[in-house]
Design a protein around this motif. Sequence first.
Motif, short mmCIF file in Angstrom:
data_model
loop_
_atom_site.label_atom_id
_atom_site.label_comp_id
_atom_site.label_asym_id
_atom_site.label_seq_id
_atom_site.Cartn_x
_atom_site.Cartn_y
_atom_site.Cartn_z
N SER A 19 0.71 -0.84 0.03
CA SER A 19 0.22 0.03 -0.03
C SER A 19 0.84 1.11 0.08
N ILE A 20 0.25 2.36 0.20
CA ILE A 20 0.91 3.74 0.06
C ILE A 20 0.75 4.62 1.35
N VAL A 21 2.08 5.13 1.71
CA VAL A 21 2.08 5.81 3.17
C VAL A 21 1.10 7.24 2.81
N GLY A 22 0.37 7.64 3.84
CA GLY A 22 -0.33 8.62 3.85
C GLY A 22 -1.69 8.65 3.19
N LEU A 23 -2.23 7.71 2.88
CA LEU A 23 -3.55 7.52 2.08
C LEU A 23 -4.67 8.29 2.92
N GLN A 24 -4.76 8.08 4.29
CA GLN A 24 -5.70 9.00 5.29
C GLN A 24 -5.83 10.46 4.78
N HIS A 25 -4.43 10.93 4.44
CA HIS A 25 -4.31 12.38 4.15
C HIS A 25 -5.09 12.81 2.89
N ALA A 27 -7.70 11.06 1.47
CA ALA A 27 -8.97 10.33 1.33
C ALA A 27 -10.07 10.76 0.29
N ARG A 28 -10.05 12.36 0.08
CA ARG A 28 -10.75 12.70 -0.83
C ARG A 28 -10.58 12.20 -2.16
N LEU A 29 -9.44 11.61 -2.58
CA LEU A 29 -9.07 11.40 -3.98
C LEU A 29 -9.84 9.66 -4.07
N SER A 32 -7.29 6.84 -3.43
CA SER A 32 -6.78 6.85 -2.10
C SER A 32 -7.98 6.11 -1.31
N ARG A 33 -9.07 6.19 -1.69
CA ARG A 33 -10.44 5.65 -1.16
C ARG A 33 -10.41 4.26 -1.22
N VAL A 34 -10.04 3.91 -2.49
CA VAL A 34 -9.97 2.29 -3.03
C VAL A 34 -8.94 1.85 -2.32
#
Length: 176
Positions: A19-25, A27-29, A32-34
């Motif tokens: 996965s990817i670091v910082g997805l929670q930041h 999350a509007r994209l 990132s949500r997926v």
Amino acid sequence: KTLLAAAEDAAVEHFVHVSIVGLQHMARLPYSRVKLSAEELVQTSAVPWSIVRATGFYWLLDRMLARIVNRPPVLLPAEVRMQPVDSDEFAAVIVESLSDGRRGEREDFAGPEQLTLHEFAEQYLAARGLQRRIWSAPVPRRIQAALTAGSTSPNARLGATTWAQWLRRTYDAPAS
């Protein structure tokens, strides 16, 4: 879901999700949500799992900058910091996670330096022998903070290869 179901049916002993670091930041994209949804599926799965996250890869930054610098003006967000990493080094971390016996969330993996996107672009232009003026675009503080948080990891395990080293390896290599 399908892959996790197949892993459960096959009695897989360790499912490693990249996965990817910082997805929670970010999350509007949509992407990132997926990715966040996929992490949740892994975490709630009956299959023993690990989640291994990395910051963006140098080759992705290279690809992005190649597009940006070919369309003048070169306009980049001012002061957004990034900490990309060599994907070859991350591959070694993934392999290690398969055999070290640990499960669950792993520490993030990030590049050895945090620079602004402007600084990365300057090094890129120099390595490519390109002359372009880089303009700094102001970005609202909230967006700048989210972009930086989504592209860095202050407590990460760090790779060894810097952007400058990766650029030299990539652009100074003899043609085959």
